[in-house]
Design a protein around this motif. Structure first.
Motif, PDB file in Angstrom:
ATOM      1  N   ARG A   1     -41.625  -8.910 -14.444  1.00 35.98           N
ATOM      2  CA  ARG A   1     -42.815  -8.224 -15.265  1.00 35.98           C
ATOM      3  C   ARG A   1     -42.131  -6.679 -16.276  1.00 35.98           C
ATOM      4  NH1 ARG A   1     -48.162  -7.770 -15.142  1.00 35.98           N
ATOM      5  NH2 ARG A   1     -49.109  -5.750 -16.478  1.00 35.98           N
TER       6      ARG A   1
ATOM      7  N   PRO B   1     -50.980 -13.433 -12.549  1.00 34.38           N
ATOM      8  CA  PRO B   1     -49.726 -14.232 -13.340  1.00 34.38           C
ATOM      9  C   PRO B   1     -49.359 -14.855 -11.631  1.00 34.38           C
ATOM     10  CG  PRO B   1     -49.636 -12.088 -13.157  1.00 34.38           C
ATOM     11  CD  PRO B   1     -50.929 -12.473 -13.060  1.00 34.38           C
TER      12      PRO B   1
ATOM     13  N   ASP C   1     -53.977  -0.044 -26.705  1.00 38.69           N
ATOM     14  CA  ASP C   1     -52.131  -1.761 -25.627  1.00 38.69           C
ATOM     15  C   ASP C   1     -54.249  -2.641 -24.921  1.00 38.69           C
ATOM     16  OD1 ASP C   1     -50.332  -0.269 -26.310  1.00 38.69           O
ATOM     17  OD2 ASP C   1     -50.467   0.545 -24.887  1.00 38.69           O
ATOM     18  N   ALA C   2     -55.191  -2.270 -24.907  1.00 33.03           N
ATOM     19  CA  ALA C   2     -55.834  -2.259 -24.042  1.00 33.03           C
ATOM     20  C   ALA C   2     -56.575  -4.259 -24.613  1.00 33.03           C
ATOM     21  CB  ALA C   2     -57.789  -1.986 -24.757  1.00 33.03           C
TER      22      ALA C   2
ATOM     23  N   LEU D   1     -53.578  -6.127 -25.336  1.00 31.44           N
ATOM     24  CA  LEU D   1     -52.599  -7.117 -25.518  1.00 31.44           C
ATOM     25  C   LEU D   1     -53.372  -7.914 -24.049  1.00 31.44           C
ATOM     26  CD1 LEU D   1     -49.824  -4.176 -25.181  1.00 31.44           C
ATOM     27  CD2 LEU D   1     -50.164  -5.670 -27.243  1.00 31.44           C
ATOM     28  N   PRO D   2     -52.268  -9.018 -23.954  1.00 31.39           N
ATOM     29  CA  PRO D   2     -52.220 -10.091 -22.723  1.00 31.39           C
ATOM     30  C   PRO D   2     -52.656  -9.953 -21.842  1.00 31.39           C
ATOM     31  CG  PRO D   2     -50.767 -10.645 -24.195  1.00 31.39           C
ATOM     32  CD  PRO D   2     -51.368  -8.734 -25.084  1.00 31.39           C
ATOM     33  N   HIS D   3     -51.488  -9.333 -21.536  1.00 30.80           N
ATOM     34  CA  HIS D   3     -50.622  -9.180 -20.001  1.00 30.80           C
ATOM     35  C   HIS D   3     -51.734  -9.158 -19.181  1.00 30.80           C
ATOM     36  CE1 HIS D   3     -47.069  -8.924 -22.370  1.00 30.80           C
ATOM     37  NE2 HIS D   3     -47.752  -7.613 -23.119  1.00 30.80           N
ATOM     38  N   TRP D   4     -52.090  -9.007 -17.650  1.00 26.92           N
ATOM     39  CA  TRP D   4     -53.013  -9.081 -17.006  1.00 26.92           C
ATOM     40  C   TRP D   4     -52.043  -7.379 -16.319  1.00 26.92           C
ATOM     41  CZ3 TRP D   4     -52.522  -6.865 -11.989  1.00 26.92           C
ATOM     42  CH2 TRP D   4     -53.364  -6.862 -11.460  1.00 26.92           C
ATOM     43  N   THR D   5     -53.397  -6.336 -16.194  1.00 24.50           N
ATOM     44  CA  THR D   5     -53.309  -5.051 -14.771  1.00 24.50           C
ATOM     45  C   THR D   5     -54.259  -4.939 -14.510  1.00 24.50           C
ATOM     46  OG1 THR D   5     -53.543  -3.209 -16.359  1.00 24.50           O
ATOM     47  CG2 THR D   5     -55.163  -4.352 -16.699  1.00 24.50           C
TER      48      THR D   5
ATOM     49  N   ALA E   1     -57.950  -4.133 -13.047  1.00 26.94           N
ATOM     50  CA  ALA E   1     -58.211  -3.060 -14.208  1.00 26.94           C
ATOM     51  C   ALA E   1     -59.659  -2.586 -14.385  1.00 26.94           C
ATOM     52  CB  ALA E   1     -57.584  -2.354 -15.121  1.00 26.94           C
TER      53      ALA E   1
ATOM     54  N   ASP F   1     -43.314  -8.988 -19.161  1.00 30.14           N
ATOM     55  CA  ASP F   1     -44.501  -9.686 -19.192  1.00 30.14           C
ATOM     56  C   ASP F   1     -45.433  -8.091 -19.610  1.00 30.14           C
ATOM     57  OD1 ASP F   1     -47.209 -10.463 -19.619  1.00 30.14           O
ATOM     58  OD2 ASP F   1     -47.660 -10.492 -16.804  1.00 30.14           O
ATOM     59  N   SER F   2     -45.043  -7.273 -20.140  1.00 33.58           N
ATOM     60  CA  SER F   2     -45.627  -5.895 -20.637  1.00 33.58           C
ATOM     61  C   SER F   2     -44.704  -5.749 -21.830  1.00 33.58           C
ATOM     62  CB  SER F   2     -46.112  -5.042 -19.575  1.00 33.58           C
ATOM     63  OG  SER F   2     -44.371  -4.864 -19.051  1.00 33.58           O
ATOM     64  N   ARG F   3     -45.839  -4.697 -22.716  1.00 39.08           N
ATOM     65  CA  ARG F   3     -45.651  -4.526 -23.509  1.00 39.08           C
ATOM     66  C   ARG F   3     -44.272  -3.274 -23.257  1.00 39.08           C
ATOM     67  NH1 ARG F   3     -45.526   0.213 -25.873  1.00 39.08           N
ATOM     68  NH2 ARG F   3     -47.701   1.251 -25.207  1.00 39.08           N
TER      69      ARG F   3
ATOM     70  N   VAL G   1     -58.022 -13.220 -18.781  1.00 38.07           N
ATOM     71  CA  VAL G   1     -56.653 -13.041 -18.384  1.00 38.07           C
ATOM     72  C   VAL G   1     -56.579 -13.493 -16.990  1.00 38.07           C
ATOM     73  CG1 VAL G   1     -55.271 -12.032 -18.018  1.00 38.07           C
ATOM     74  CG2 VAL G   1     -56.733 -11.753 -19.987  1.00 38.07           C
ATOM     75  N   PRO G   2     -55.870 -14.677 -16.986  1.00 30.73           N
ATOM     76  CA  PRO G   2     -54.986 -15.575 -15.530  1.00 30.73           C
ATOM     77  C   PRO G   2     -54.638 -14.572 -14.947  1.00 30.73           C
ATOM     78  CG  PRO G   2     -54.241 -16.545 -16.956  1.00 30.73           C
ATOM     79  CD  PRO G   2     -54.987 -15.067 -17.844  1.00 30.73           C
TER      80      PRO G   2
ATOM     81  N   ALA H   1     -49.588  -1.889 -15.409  1.00 33.51           N
ATOM     82  CA  ALA H   1     -50.365  -1.237 -16.486  1.00 33.51           C
ATOM     83  C   ALA H   1     -49.921  -2.220 -17.521  1.00 33.51           C
ATOM     84  CB  ALA H   1     -49.954   0.164 -17.885  1.00 33.51           C
ATOM     85  N   ARG H   2     -50.421  -2.628 -19.004  1.00 27.89           N
ATOM     86  CA  ARG H   2     -50.309  -3.520 -20.068  1.00 27.89           C
ATOM     87  C   ARG H   2     -48.629  -2.935 -20.411  1.00 27.89           C
ATOM     88  NH1 ARG H   2     -55.499  -2.288 -20.219  1.00 27.89           N
ATOM     89  NH2 ARG H   2     -57.123  -4.786 -20.250  1.00 27.89           N
ATOM     90  N   SER H   3     -48.610  -1.701 -20.251  1.00 27.62           N
ATOM     91  CA  SER H   3     -47.187  -0.952 -21.115  1.00 27.62           C
ATOM     92  C   SER H   3     -46.436  -0.098 -20.166  1.00 27.62           C
ATOM     93  CB  SER H   3     -47.518   0.172 -22.065  1.00 27.62           C
ATOM     94  OG  SER H   3     -48.524   1.201 -20.775  1.00 27.62           O
TER      95      SER H   3
ATOM     96  N   LEU I   1     -60.185  -5.696 -17.474  1.00 27.37           N
ATOM     97  CA  LEU I   1     -59.295  -6.330 -18.274  1.00 27.37           C
ATOM     98  C   LEU I   1     -60.126  -7.416 -18.390  1.00 27.37           C
ATOM     99  CD1 LEU I   1     -56.473  -7.897 -17.871  1.00 27.37           C
ATOM    100  CD2 LEU I   1     -57.012  -8.788 -15.948  1.00 27.37           C
TER     101      LEU I   1
END
Lengths: 228, 228
Positions: free
Chosen positions: A150, A222, B190-191, B193-197, A212, A153-155, A219-220, B107-109, A215
């Motif tokens: 993970r 993962p 961060d909304a 951002l492409p990550h699944w959340t 979320a 795959d996150s900021r 966005v698939p 989370a995305r972050s 979301l």
């Protein structure tokens, strides 16, 4: 046969006075692979420390990188403040414990009721992580401990978040595992009692991931979550 | 309206300096019913105490009778020896903690990754149970904590077993719960951002009971196990 100069740790931790249990010694293990597997399967540890002379036990996230555990918290939290500001401080004596309950052991006698479990107890001194590179490694380990893969795959944390995050390190050195498996150990003279006896297994598992509220539906899910 | 003289405890525990968390205070609760439900759902607690000035945290069985917790062990175990021989001893300062992990919060972050959880932390002084009637009540509670109703369907402890069993009591007085629920709390920026959340729920559950090797096959699975 390898020419590597990396240090390969021995296959087992060395028992010490406080990692040899007073009870059920046959259940104790110092096997490094077993210890790692028990730690890696757990989502929280229970971290014990002493404050004002009395014990405090708090559940907390952790991660593992080789023979180092990293425990996460806010810079304002009590145990983290007590670790001081890095290697200059004496560190905080802690005990970090992880437990999985695998089954309910129902004997014919009340006395022999038990649980099947796997636990790890780590004794040592925790130090605050101050090196920026080690801090990033630790934060990645904490995120990857929740879901492997993970952190990629996150900021990543920004400078402000890094400054608000405190991580303490605990080396895996004085460590033991304890494992109970198998059925009840009733006394032979109880064999004819009419009570059902055996083990009720406990199963962990994952429910369907819940996206979320905000979301983007495009966005698939993962692969690393679909595989859980 | 009742003429009973039984003391009805107030609906909440009184917060103290050490039961008010330094972080995430909005997650803390002192609600008695919530505390009881979190405790009763757990198979083990993590019991912390101080030995030779450093913390020790061990997983252990426990039971609850009203506002008293009972923790079980051998008379030879370290924490139980430290409680002395009953009310004459000063008792052992302990911290008893129970945690359920309900979900992985992605989370995305990296910074906002978290867990959904419910925990209870009990501070207090543990005393050895020496009254024979209280000891029997405590042992029943320990067995019924594993499976409600089981103490009535097993052989009670005999005199030899009672003598080999030590139980310590910890009153529910200085107690807090902490609960996190819901989805990730990403920063608004961060909304995109492409990550699944979202949240991955964790599910507990029971497997099929496994009869002991020596169980007479004519003994049926009791209703309280079939209902799990």
């Amino acid at each position: 046969m390898s020419a590597t100069t990396e240090e390969v740790p021995p296959a087992a931790y060395t028992p010490t006075a406080r990692t040899v249990p007073t009870r059920s010694r046959e259940r104790a293990s110092y096997d490094r692979g077993l210890v790692h597997s028990i730690l890696d399967e757990a989502y929280v540890c229970h971290l014990g420390f002493v404050r004002d002379g009395v014990p405090v036990v708090l559940p907390t996230l952790f991660g593992r990188v080789g023979e180092r555990l990293y425990v996460h918290g806010s810079t304002g939290s009590r145990p983290l403040r007590a670790t001081g500001d890095g290697t200059k401080a004496p560190g905080l004596p802690v005990c970090l414990t992880v437990t999985h309950v695998d089954g309910l052991v129902l004997a014919r006698s009340a006395f022999h009721h038990s649980l099947n479990y796997r636990s790890v107890v780590v004794h040592g001194t925790a130090h605050r992580v101050t090196d920026p590179e080690e801090l990033r490694t630790a934060l990645d380990a904490l995120v990857d401990h929740v879901v492997p893969g993970r952190s990629a795959d996150s900021r990543p944390a920004n400078a402000k978040e890094l400054a608000a995050t405190a991580v303490i390190r605990l080396d895996l050195d004085e460590v033991s595992a304890k494992v109970r498996t198998g059925g009840p150990n009733d006394d032979p003279e109880d064999a004819a009692l009419p009570h059902w006896t055996g083990v009720v297994p406990l199963r962990g598992g994952y429910g369907t991931p819940v996206p979320a509220d905000d979301l983007d539906p495009s966005v698939p899910l993962p692969d690393y979550l679909a595989a859980l």
